[in-house]
Write an enzyme that holds these catalytic residues in place. Structure first.
Site, PDB file in Angstrom:
ATOM      1  N   GLU A 108      26.238 -33.986  -8.800  1.00 57.51           N
ATOM      2  CA  GLU A 108      24.973 -33.674  -9.477  1.00 57.51           C
ATOM      3  C   GLU A 108      24.421 -32.320  -9.029  1.00 57.51           C
ATOM      4  OE1 GLU A 108      23.967 -35.422 -11.838  1.00 57.51           O
ATOM      5  OE2 GLU A 108      24.763 -37.434 -11.560  1.00 57.51           O
ATOM      6  N   HIS A 132      17.630 -37.984  -5.612  1.00 59.16           N
ATOM      7  CA  HIS A 132      18.107 -38.948  -6.603  1.00 59.16           C
ATOM      8  C   HIS A 132      18.506 -40.229  -5.893  1.00 59.16           C
ATOM      9  CE1 HIS A 132      20.167 -40.983  -9.757  1.00 59.16           C
ATOM     10  NE2 HIS A 132      21.343 -40.886  -9.157  1.00 59.16           N
ATOM     11  N   HIS A 134      18.523 -44.997  -6.412  1.00 55.44           N
ATOM     12  CA  HIS A 134      18.573 -46.131  -7.337  1.00 55.44           C
ATOM     13  C   HIS A 134      17.576 -47.225  -6.929  1.00 55.44           C
ATOM     14  CE1 HIS A 134      23.136 -45.116  -8.195  1.00 55.44           C
ATOM     15  NE2 HIS A 134      22.309 -44.165  -8.586  1.00 55.44           N
ATOM     16  N   GLU A 162      -3.539 -46.937  -6.179  1.00 55.81           N
ATOM     17  CA  GLU A 162      -2.913 -45.791  -5.524  1.00 55.81           C
ATOM     18  C   GLU A 162      -1.688 -45.275  -6.274  1.00 55.81           C
ATOM     19  OE1 GLU A 162      -2.748 -45.856  -1.324  1.00 55.81           O
ATOM     20  OE2 GLU A 162      -4.924 -46.085  -1.236  1.00 55.81           O
ATOM     21  N   HIS A 203      19.695 -46.493 -14.580  1.00 54.74           N
ATOM     22  CA  HIS A 203      20.412 -45.794 -13.517  1.00 54.74           C
ATOM     23  C   HIS A 203      19.553 -45.562 -12.270  1.00 54.74           C
ATOM     24  CE1 HIS A 203      23.405 -42.363 -12.427  1.00 54.74           C
ATOM     25  NE2 HIS A 203      22.735 -42.755 -11.374  1.00 54.74           N
TER      26      HIS A 203
HETATM   27 ZN   LIG Z   1      22.923 -42.238  -9.380  1.00 57.86          ZN
END
Ligand SMILES: [Zn+2]
Length: 273
Positions: A108, A132, A134, A162, A203
């Protein structure tokens, strides 16, 4: 490498793993380094061309995690599982100046660089981290309801006062696309023009923050709001939420400007649930 910087990176890597958001080789991190964080023992590799020139990042250095690395191993094998890349003076090529021993940058990597370019401009240079990961409940939301950026942000903000305090910029929702593809890079960059955080359908999350704690904290706060929604569903279903006026008042009280176009303050229906 700067010891304090690396210790902070290791702590966040452990937190990501402990949270259950970075299974196997999931997740990746990049940091646009400050000059004082640059490697003290650089060893420059060969220049490699970038697919697209990114002049906005010319001359900058980035810490990135390695392709296929397991986030939980970063503290134990830092020179293998992460490294520092330097962009050349016109942003057309990069070279490794530290680490990535026997490895290459995350797949990525290019999406991260393009995201940094957008968020650097949008934040006036303040944001330096793209993270990034999950988060389970945020991803699960994709499987139980039709979402868009407005509905998702409004749902999360309505679960806890919040929410708007900790991610006032909201969270964009992107339809499914293949990770690592040009399509998902382009969609993420477009979303980052307006939002500092993006949920990729089915994802995970891409978040941009000032530092590692800020990026991690935004994801943690959004996941907390999603978990409150889940708990309320388990208790019999959501019948009451924070009203849009109350969310706006919370933001105003904290001198924050919530992402535009999310709240409906015209006196209409209070919530999209
Ligand atoms: Zn991922």
């Amino acid at each position: 490498m700067n010891e304090e910087f690396m210790q902070n990176l290791f702590r966040i890597a452990e937190e990501l793993s402990r949270a259950g958001w970075a299974e196997a080789n999931a997740g990746n991190i990049s940091v646009r380094l400050r000059p004082e964080e640059y490697p003290t023992d650089p060893a420059a590799g060969p220049w490699q061309p970038l697919a697209i020139a990114i002049p906005a990042l010319a001359g900058e250095q980035f810490l990135v995690t390695a392709k296929g690395c397991q986030i939980r191993n970063v503290p134990h094998f830092p020179r293998r599982d992460c490294g520092v890349l330097e962009l050349n003076g016109d942003g057309t090529a990069y070279r490794v100046v530290w680490g990535l021993e026997g490895t290459v940058p995350t797949s990525e990597f290019f999406a991260h660089l393009l995201s940094h370019a957008v968020r650097k401009e949008q934040s006036g240079g303040a944001e330096r981290v793209i993270l990034h990961t999950h988060p389970v409940t945020l991803v699960a939301l994709c499987h139980v309801m039709e979402l868009d950026s407005v509905k998702l942000t409004r749902l999360l903000w309505s679960m806890h006062p919040e929410g708007v305090a900790l991610f006032p910029g909201g969270i964009a929702y992107l339809p499914f696309a293949l990770s690592g593809s040009r399509e998902i890079s382009a969609m993420t960059c477009e979303a980052f023009q307006k939002f500092p955080m993006v949920l990729w359908e089915y994802h995970g999350v891409f978040a941009s923050g000032r530092d590692l704690d800020h990026a991690f904290g935004m994801i943690q706060a959004a996941e907390k709001c999603a978990n409150i929604y889940k708990a309320a569903c388990e208790l019999g279903g959501v019948t009451r939420t924070l009203r849009d006026e109350e969310i706006a008042a919370m933001a105003s009280f904290l001198h924050l400007t919530p992402a535009p176009g999310i709240l409906n303050l015209s006196g209409g229906a209070n919530h999209a649930l």
